[in-house]
Write a protein that holds these residues in place. Structure first.
Motif, mmCIF file in Angstrom:
data_model
loop_
_atom_site.group_PDB
_atom_site.id
_atom_site.type_symbol
_atom_site.label_atom_id
_atom_site.label_comp_id
_atom_site.label_asym_id
_atom_site.label_seq_id
_atom_site.Cartn_x
_atom_site.Cartn_y
_atom_site.Cartn_z
ATOM 1 N N GLY A 98 0.813 -1.217 0.000
ATOM 2 C CA GLY A 98 0.000 0.000 0.000
ATOM 3 C C GLY A 98 0.838 1.254 0.000
ATOM 4 N N LEU A 99 1.908 1.261 0.781
ATOM 5 C CA LEU A 99 2.801 2.427 0.812
ATOM 6 C C LEU A 99 3.527 2.614 -0.515
ATOM 7 N N SER A 107 4.976 10.319 -6.214
ATOM 8 C CA SER A 107 6.135 10.607 -7.080
ATOM 9 C C SER A 107 5.690 11.078 -8.451
ATOM 10 N N ALA A 108 4.672 10.427 -9.002
ATOM 11 C CA ALA A 108 4.156 10.835 -10.313
ATOM 12 C C ALA A 108 3.548 12.229 -10.225
ATOM 13 N N GLU A 109 2.813 12.487 -9.167
ATOM 14 C CA GLU A 109 2.209 13.811 -8.984
ATOM 15 C C GLU A 109 3.295 14.875 -8.827
ATOM 16 N N LEU A 110 4.334 14.541 -8.069
ATOM 17 C CA LEU A 110 5.444 15.477 -7.882
ATOM 18 C C LEU A 110 6.140 15.760 -9.216
ATOM 19 N N ALA A 111 6.381 14.729 -10.009
ATOM 20 C CA ALA A 111 7.024 14.911 -11.315
ATOM 21 C C ALA A 111 6.161 15.800 -12.212
ATOM 22 N N ASP A 112 4.841 15.582 -12.188
ATOM 23 C CA ASP A 112 3.939 16.424 -12.988
ATOM 24 C C ASP A 112 4.011 17.885 -12.541
ATOM 25 N N LEU A 113 4.002 18.100 -11.228
ATOM 26 C CA LEU A 113 4.064 19.471 -10.711
ATOM 27 C C LEU A 113 5.398 20.134 -11.043
ATOM 28 N N GLU A 114 6.488 19.376 -10.940
ATOM 29 C CA GLU A 114 7.795 19.932 -11.266
ATOM 30 C C GLU A 114 7.863 20.303 -12.754
#
Length: 129
Positions: A98-99, A107-114
């Motif tokens: 789950g983690l 991580s995917a969300e962070l990459a998109d935001l970056e």
């Protein structure tokens, strides 16, 4: 328990005493490692024969709440060590999975935001650092 209530209770005396001792142990009246009173004292307390007190303590032992040692008597077991190892391993594995899923999502969300930040910074001509 009153005499009339005792006469209405169809359980054997050893079972009644054992059930009361179990309730007292579960209520932490006897802490892990503590000794139960000697058989004679239990017999007096519950107004039963010593053999009945012995049988009651054996029932408590059979329930897994005490150990009986010769010349020591009955001692309350520390049940905090009673762990279903296979169940714990399975639960931890599920938590790890789950983690990992959550970390991958973040991580995917962070990459998109970056990437979005870099694109916006490039458009505005500003520095992102």
């Amino acid at each position: 328990m009153s005499a009339s209530a005792e006469s209405e209770d169809k359980r054997p005396a050893s079972r009644r005493v054992a059930d009361d001792l179990i309730a007292r142990i579960e209520a932490d009246e006897f802490a892990p490692g503590a000794s139960l009173p000697p058989y004679r004292q239990l017999a007096d307390h519950y107004d039963v024969a010593v053999n009945t007190a012995i049988a009651a303590v054996k029932l408590v032992r059979d329930a897994g709440l005490v150990t009986i040692k010769r010349h020591v008597g009955a001692q309350v077991r520390d049940r905090t060590e009673d762990v279903d190892v296979a169940g714990e391993i399975n639960a931890v594995r599920q938590a790890v999975v789950g983690l990992r899923v959550e970390v991958d999502r973040v991580s995917a969300e962070l990459a998109d935001l970056e990437a979005r930040l870099a694109m916006l910074a490039e458009r505005s001509g500003s520095d992102t650092t």
